[in-house]
Design a protein around this motif. Structure first.
Motif, PDB file in Angstrom:
ATOM      1  N   ASN A 143     -12.906  16.867  28.962  1.00 51.97           N
ATOM      2  CA  ASN A 143     -11.595  16.916  29.607  1.00 51.97           C
ATOM      3  C   ASN A 143     -10.551  17.650  28.774  1.00 51.97           C
ATOM      4  O   ASN A 143      -9.436  17.852  29.224  1.00 51.97           O
ATOM      5  CB  ASN A 143     -11.100  15.499  29.906  1.00 51.97           C
ATOM      6  CG  ASN A 143     -11.943  14.860  31.006  1.00 51.97           C
ATOM      7  OD1 ASN A 143     -12.268  15.515  31.985  1.00 51.97           O
ATOM      8  ND2 ASN A 143     -12.323  13.615  30.810  1.00 51.97           N
ATOM      9  N   LEU A 183      -3.426  16.363  29.709  1.00 44.98           N
ATOM     10  CA  LEU A 183      -2.460  17.189  30.442  1.00 44.98           C
ATOM     11  C   LEU A 183      -1.081  16.557  30.291  1.00 44.98           C
ATOM     12  O   LEU A 183      -0.856  15.420  30.711  1.00 44.98           O
ATOM     13  CB  LEU A 183      -2.871  17.268  31.917  1.00 44.98           C
ATOM     14  CG  LEU A 183      -1.943  18.066  32.837  1.00 44.98           C
ATOM     15  CD1 LEU A 183      -1.798  19.510  32.370  1.00 44.98           C
ATOM     16  CD2 LEU A 183      -2.445  18.033  34.278  1.00 44.98           C
ATOM     17  N   TRP A 225      -8.842  22.384  36.980  1.00 47.74           N
ATOM     18  CA  TRP A 225      -9.408  22.692  35.652  1.00 47.74           C
ATOM     19  C   TRP A 225      -9.838  21.412  34.936  1.00 47.74           C
ATOM     20  O   TRP A 225     -10.846  21.376  34.252  1.00 47.74           O
ATOM     21  CB  TRP A 225      -8.341  23.432  34.875  1.00 47.74           C
ATOM     22  CG  TRP A 225      -8.586  23.737  33.437  1.00 47.74           C
ATOM     23  CD1 TRP A 225      -8.011  23.124  32.364  1.00 47.74           C
ATOM     24  CD2 TRP A 225      -9.446  24.758  32.904  1.00 47.74           C
ATOM     25  NE1 TRP A 225      -8.441  23.692  31.196  1.00 47.74           N
ATOM     26  CE2 TRP A 225      -9.335  24.709  31.493  1.00 47.74           C
ATOM     27  CE3 TRP A 225     -10.288  25.708  33.471  1.00 47.74           C
ATOM     28  CZ2 TRP A 225     -10.042  25.569  30.650  1.00 47.74           C
ATOM     29  CZ3 TRP A 225     -10.993  26.563  32.629  1.00 47.74           C
ATOM     30  CH2 TRP A 225     -10.871  26.482  31.239  1.00 47.74           C
ATOM     31  N   LYS A 226      -9.020  20.360  35.107  1.00 42.83           N
ATOM     32  CA  LYS A 226      -9.309  19.075  34.459  1.00 42.83           C
ATOM     33  C   LYS A 226     -10.268  18.216  35.279  1.00 42.83           C
ATOM     34  O   LYS A 226     -10.479  17.041  34.973  1.00 42.83           O
ATOM     35  CB  LYS A 226      -8.003  18.293  34.255  1.00 42.83           C
ATOM     36  CG  LYS A 226      -6.985  18.988  33.375  1.00 42.83           C
ATOM     37  CD  LYS A 226      -7.433  19.017  31.926  1.00 42.83           C
ATOM     38  CE  LYS A 226      -6.304  19.498  31.022  1.00 42.83           C
ATOM     39  NZ  LYS A 226      -6.781  19.646  29.633  1.00 42.83           N
ATOM     40  N   THR A 286     -13.506  24.964  36.391  1.00 41.90           N
ATOM     41  CA  THR A 286     -13.110  23.829  35.557  1.00 41.90           C
ATOM     42  C   THR A 286     -13.459  24.069  34.095  1.00 41.90           C
ATOM     43  O   THR A 286     -14.315  24.899  33.765  1.00 41.90           O
ATOM     44  CB  THR A 286     -13.849  22.543  36.003  1.00 41.90           C
ATOM     45  OG1 THR A 286     -15.242  22.715  35.732  1.00 41.90           O
ATOM     46  CG2 THR A 286     -13.650  22.277  37.484  1.00 41.90           C
ATOM     47  N   LEU A 287     -12.803  23.299  33.252  1.00 40.46           N
ATOM     48  CA  LEU A 287     -13.100  23.350  31.823  1.00 40.46           C
ATOM     49  C   LEU A 287     -14.553  22.945  31.583  1.00 40.46           C
ATOM     50  O   LEU A 287     -15.236  23.537  30.749  1.00 40.46           O
ATOM     51  CB  LEU A 287     -12.144  22.395  31.077  1.00 40.46           C
ATOM     52  CG  LEU A 287     -12.424  22.184  29.595  1.00 40.46           C
ATOM     53  CD1 LEU A 287     -12.361  23.507  28.823  1.00 40.46           C
ATOM     54  CD2 LEU A 287     -11.418  21.201  28.993  1.00 40.46           C
ATOM     55  N   GLU A 288     -15.012  21.967  32.327  1.00 42.10           N
ATOM     56  CA  GLU A 288     -16.384  21.498  32.155  1.00 42.10           C
ATOM     57  C   GLU A 288     -17.373  22.640  32.400  1.00 42.10           C
ATOM     58  O   GLU A 288     -18.314  22.834  31.635  1.00 42.10           O
ATOM     59  CB  GLU A 288     -16.648  20.341  33.120  1.00 42.10           C
ATOM     60  CG  GLU A 288     -17.868  19.535  32.742  1.00 42.10           C
ATOM     61  CD  GLU A 288     -18.151  18.414  33.736  1.00 42.10           C
ATOM     62  OE1 GLU A 288     -17.251  18.094  34.544  1.00 42.10           O
ATOM     63  OE2 GLU A 288     -19.258  17.886  33.680  1.00 42.10           O
ATOM     64  N   ASP A 323      -7.197  25.857  27.063  1.00 46.41           N
ATOM     65  CA  ASP A 323      -6.979  24.486  27.534  1.00 46.41           C
ATOM     66  C   ASP A 323      -5.715  23.884  26.927  1.00 46.41           C
ATOM     67  O   ASP A 323      -4.944  23.210  27.611  1.00 46.41           O
ATOM     68  CB  ASP A 323      -8.201  23.624  27.185  1.00 46.41           C
ATOM     69  CG  ASP A 323      -8.050  22.214  27.716  1.00 46.41           C
ATOM     70  OD1 ASP A 323      -7.855  22.072  28.945  1.00 46.41           O
ATOM     71  OD2 ASP A 323      -8.076  21.261  26.909  1.00 46.41           O
ATOM     72  N   SER A 366      -2.453  22.686  29.111  1.00 49.34           N
ATOM     73  CA  SER A 366      -2.177  21.255  28.985  1.00 49.34           C
ATOM     74  C   SER A 366      -0.773  20.984  28.451  1.00 49.34           C
ATOM     75  O   SER A 366      -0.264  19.876  28.574  1.00 49.34           O
ATOM     76  CB  SER A 366      -3.208  20.594  28.050  1.00 49.34           C
ATOM     77  OG  SER A 366      -4.519  20.830  28.534  1.00 49.34           O
TER      78      SER A 366
END
Ligand SMILES: [Zn+2]
Length: 486
Positions: A3, A7, A60-61, A353-355, A371, A375
């Protein structure tokens, strides 16, 4: 780091940076939409690009979002005090078209502009005119609970009944700044009281009118956002966005009536996000009929909509931005350079997404920089800088750069995966010339050729200067003169 960084965002309610913690599986988000009585100008569009940035950051999160944007096609009075004619009716009279035609055509252009700016579509775009019965029910509930009083002008919300009234605007701390803007309505008890229902004046029948317990008339403008957001997102939801101008009045009133209606002692919406203005004063661009420049003016002048998006993202959403042609030129040039660097890397991987991005290695820690930037209260300028640095970093392989570009653009929304460099070429192309202009240029070129044949060098130079002023460059080739726009 699935994650990534927490954020953090600036909540207007309390005026502080906070961690965003979703209240459920799906985050409800409401953005105040356009009043479709005219074209949305570039400043208006900043609010939707900002809301889109929030959505992209949540995606994204890995946070699912349900986004609602209203279309105001009734109820927005000409004055802030909810007095005077409806904006829609004024526009209809001005353009000699029906209110329905006005609403449809400006709504259509609004959607086209959103698409051109690569804004993710909302789940719902409710039209205020379709929710009037619910608005009447809502106002009836407030009346039954004693939050209102009747005047000949309509049904008014009594703000003195709400001890927390104005918290969002910090009215008590900063003084009742709103009061200065509000004109007098006969019988109004407090200067902050606002209309839930605007009853039509005797003998002045409105075009848009509904029957209600308070007579024929139209709903107050603030009412629609409370009613439609609660209808489509449930009684409480997480995020409400809008332009900074809504923070002092419109959103204050939305909160007051919604919390009075829900009566559960809970704050109605937890996070309130407001974008700053785009200053158009310095713009030298020709204005469209009746207003500030809009997206069509930019594209006509040869700018790509993505360049405007990049210009907006180059500043922070809570800072005022000055719109100038110089700034647009710089944005278009930056975009052109970005696309030139990205083009050899295509096709880009599909990353939202970041993942997804983190499944590959994090080249030179850039993913973490991206990120961290988004954030930190949606710092898109920092994100853009991180992307540009990464594209120049010799330590990062092409595969690494592919991932980074796709990841950054999932947040920026510039369309780097398939933007055509040809669309970012010089501001004016030959194709944009009218037949008349083309004819005139060709005539001048022919006259110059004739002058040269006659060895009239002074005349030939004079014509060249004239072509020069028109942005036309003439080259003499063995096959005769050729011309192009610079
Ligand atoms: Zn609203």
């Amino acid at each position: 780091m699935t994650n990534g960084h927490p954020l953090r965002l600036y909540n207007s309610l309390g005026r502080r940076i906070e961690d965003f913690v979703p209240s459920g599986d799906v985050t409800g988000m409401y953005s105040c939409g356009p009043t479709v009585y005219a074209y949305q100008h570039l400043g208006n569009m900043r609010a939707y690009v900002f809301a889109d940035t929030v959505r992209r950051a949540l995606r994204w999160k890995g946070i699912e979002v349900r986004h609602v944007v209203n279309i105001t096609d009734v109820g927005h009075a000409v004055s802030d005090a909810d007095t005077g004619d409806d904006k829609m009716e004024v526009a209809a009279a001005r353009e000699r078209r029906s209110v329905l035609e006005i609403a449809d055509s400006y709504t259509r252009v609004f959607f086209e502009d959103l698409k051109a700016l690569n804004v993710l579509p909302a789940a719902e775009y409710p039209r205020a005119s379709a929710y009037v019965p619910q608005m009447i029910e809502f106002a009836k509930t407030l009346e039954e609970r004693g939050y209102t009083y009747r005047l000949p002008a309509g049904l008014y919300f009594d703000t003195a009944n709400d001890p927390r009234y104005g918290e969002l605007a910090q009215l008590h701390a900063e003084g009742q700044r709103e009061a200065a803007r509000v004109e007098q309505v006969k019988g109004r008890r407090n200067k902050t009281d606002f209309a839930l229902w605007r009853t039509e004046e005797p003998g002045r029948r409105r075009v848009l009118r509904w029957d209600s317990p308070w007579g024929w008339g139209t709903p107050g403008w603030h009412l629609e956002c409370s009613v439609m957001s609660i209808a489509l997102l449930g009684p409480h939801f997480d995020i409400h966005t809008g332009g900074i101008d809504h923070r002092e009045l419109h959103h204050v009133n939305e909160i007051a009536q919604s919390e009075a209606f829900l009566a559960d002692g809970q704050p109605w919406v937890r996070y309130w996000l407001h974008n700053e203005f785009l200053q158009l004063g310095g713009a030298k661009m020709a204005k469209s009929a009746g207003g500030a420049p809009r997206l069509a003016d930019l594209t006509e002048a040869g700018y790509h909509p993505a360049a405007f998006r990049l210009f907006l993202l180059g500043g922070h959403y809570r800072s005022q931005l000055d719109f100038t042609t110089g700034a647009m030129d710089a944005a278009q040039a930056t975009l052109k350079r970005l696309v030139a660097r990205v083009q050899p890397l295509r096709p880009l991987p599909a990353i939202e997404t970041l993942e997804e991005a983190a499944r590959t290695a994090d080249p030179a820690g850039t993913l973490d920089l991206i990120d961290a930037a988004i954030s930190a209260d949606f710092n898109t300028a920092r994100l853009l800088a991180a992307l540009q640095d990464a594209l120049r970093d010799p330590r990062i392989t092409s595969d690494g750069q592919r991932t980074l570009v796709a990841a950054a653009d999932a947040l920026l929304g510039l369309g780097l995966a398939d933007l055509d460099p040809a669309d970012l070429e010089d501001r004016r192309s030959d194709a944009s010339l009218s037949d008349q202009e083309r004819h005139e240029i060709e005539q001048l070129v022919a006259e110059r050729t004739q002058a040269r044949k006659e060895r009239d060098w002074a005349r030939a130079d004079q014509i060249r200067a004239e072509l020069d002023a028109r942005g036309v460059q003439v080259t003499d080739t063995p096959e005769g003169p050729a011309w192009q726009l610079r």
